[in-house]
Design a protein around this motif. Sequence first.
Motif, PDB file in Angstrom:
ATOM      1  N   SER A  27      -4.473 -25.713  44.957  1.00  0.00           N
ATOM      2  CA  SER A  27      -4.380 -27.084  44.388  1.00  0.00           C
ATOM      3  C   SER A  27      -4.883 -27.987  45.188  1.00  0.00           C
ATOM      4  N   THR A  28      -4.725 -29.241  44.802  1.00  0.00           N
ATOM      5  CA  THR A  28      -5.277 -30.388  45.319  1.00  0.00           C
ATOM      6  C   THR A  28      -4.073 -31.110  46.104  1.00  0.00           C
ATOM      7  N   PHE A  29      -3.596 -30.287  47.071  1.00  0.00           N
ATOM      8  CA  PHE A  29      -2.141 -30.773  47.416  1.00  0.00           C
ATOM      9  C   PHE A  29      -2.259 -31.906  48.207  1.00  0.00           C
ATOM     10  N   SER A  30      -3.189 -32.109  49.097  1.00  0.00           N
ATOM     11  CA  SER A  30      -3.220 -33.364  50.042  1.00  0.00           C
ATOM     12  C   SER A  30      -3.461 -34.492  49.034  1.00  0.00           C
ATOM     13  N   SER A  31      -4.189 -34.490  48.002  1.00  0.00           N
ATOM     14  CA  SER A  31      -4.157 -35.685  47.014  1.00  0.00           C
ATOM     15  C   SER A  31      -3.198 -35.743  46.295  1.00  0.00           C
ATOM     16  N   ASP A  32      -2.118 -35.052  46.032  1.00  0.00           N
ATOM     17  CA  ASP A  32      -1.019 -35.045  44.992  1.00  0.00           C
ATOM     18  C   ASP A  32       0.365 -35.543  45.526  1.00  0.00           C
ATOM     19  N   ALA A  33       1.019 -36.652  44.911  1.00  0.00           N
ATOM     20  CA  ALA A  33       2.396 -37.047  45.432  1.00  0.00           C
ATOM     21  C   ALA A  33       3.368 -35.728  45.012  1.00  0.00           C
ATOM     22  N   MET A  34       4.250 -35.173  45.882  1.00  0.00           N
ATOM     23  CA  MET A  34       4.829 -33.994  45.538  1.00  0.00           C
ATOM     24  C   MET A  34       6.416 -34.394  45.837  1.00  0.00           C
ATOM     25  N   SER A  35       7.080 -33.398  44.998  1.00  0.00           N
ATOM     26  CA  SER A  35       8.564 -33.532  44.738  1.00  0.00           C
ATOM     27  C   SER A  35       9.235 -32.403  45.201  1.00  0.00           C
ATOM     28  N   TRP A  36      10.417 -32.594  45.355  1.00  0.00           N
ATOM     29  CA  TRP A  36      11.353 -31.202  45.421  1.00  0.00           C
ATOM     30  C   TRP A  36      12.475 -31.765  44.304  1.00  0.00           C
ATOM     31  N   TYR A  37      12.668 -30.565  43.532  1.00  0.00           N
ATOM     32  CA  TYR A  37      13.620 -30.366  42.460  1.00  0.00           C
ATOM     33  C   TYR A  37      14.793 -29.405  42.640  1.00  0.00           C
ATOM     34  N   ARG A  38      15.960 -29.521  41.985  1.00  0.00           N
ATOM     35  CA  ARG A  38      16.967 -28.591  41.940  1.00  0.00           C
ATOM     36  C   ARG A  38      17.521 -28.519  40.852  1.00  0.00           C
ATOM     37  N   GLN A  39      18.015 -27.203  40.364  1.00  0.00           N
ATOM     38  CA  GLN A  39      18.756 -26.850  39.272  1.00  0.00           C
ATOM     39  C   GLN A  39      19.845 -25.916  39.692  1.00  0.00           C
ATOM     40  N   ALA A  40      21.197 -26.423  39.236  1.00  0.00           N
ATOM     41  CA  ALA A  40      22.422 -25.816  39.425  1.00  0.00           C
ATOM     42  C   ALA A  40      22.633 -25.235  38.288  1.00  0.00           C
ATOM     43  N   PRO A  41      23.273 -24.173  38.524  1.00  0.00           N
ATOM     44  CA  PRO A  41      23.952 -23.228  37.282  1.00  0.00           C
ATOM     45  C   PRO A  41      24.505 -24.186  36.000  1.00  0.00           C
ATOM     46  N   GLY A  42      24.132 -23.785  34.880  1.00  0.00           N
ATOM     47  CA  GLY A  42      24.510 -24.686  33.729  1.00  0.00           C
ATOM     48  C   GLY A  42      23.973 -26.119  33.548  1.00  0.00           C
ATOM     49  N   LYS A  43      23.120 -26.548  34.568  1.00  0.00           N
ATOM     50  CA  LYS A  43      22.778 -27.977  34.445  1.00  0.00           C
ATOM     51  C   LYS A  43      21.160 -28.134  34.436  1.00  0.00           C
ATOM     52  N   GLU A  44      20.416 -29.325  34.035  1.00  0.00           N
ATOM     53  CA  GLU A  44      19.423 -29.440  34.090  1.00  0.00           C
ATOM     54  C   GLU A  44      18.620 -29.481  35.370  1.00  0.00           C
ATOM     55  N   ARG A  45      17.233 -29.248  35.540  1.00  0.00           N
ATOM     56  CA  ARG A  45      16.496 -29.475  36.625  1.00  0.00           C
ATOM     57  C   ARG A  45      16.632 -30.987  37.107  1.00  0.00           C
TER      58      ARG A  45
END
Length: 118
Positions: A27-45
């Motif tokens: 990927s073009t990692f160095s030029s991309d803004a990046m994020s962390w997401y999380r998803q708990a059981p039964g919930k949306e990301r």
Amino acid sequence: QVQLVESGGGLVQPGGSLRLSCAASGSTFSSDAMSWYRQAPGKERELVAAIGSAGGSTYYADSVKGRFTITRDNAKNTMYLQMNSLKPEDTAVYYCAPQGATPEYEYWGQGTQVTVSS
């Protein structure tokens, strides 16, 4: 082909710490803004934290502000999430992806499980 591999999760007691890593390839990692997401059981990301392409700007969800720190090393194509003062409500599978990724993003990784429990 883009590949995102999350690691560093585990079982930790409340108040403990973990450091998650996200290794990117194809990927073009160095030029991309990046994020962390999380998803708990039964919930949306949900979006947890984000970082600009050069690492100079960051965003944190209110629920993790002051406890989590997002960083990146573009030379290693790797992003990190330092998680301190963990709470049971932080229990989820954590994923990394480019900023703005939708559930239909075709390169979601397997994620890494974080469980906070005594």
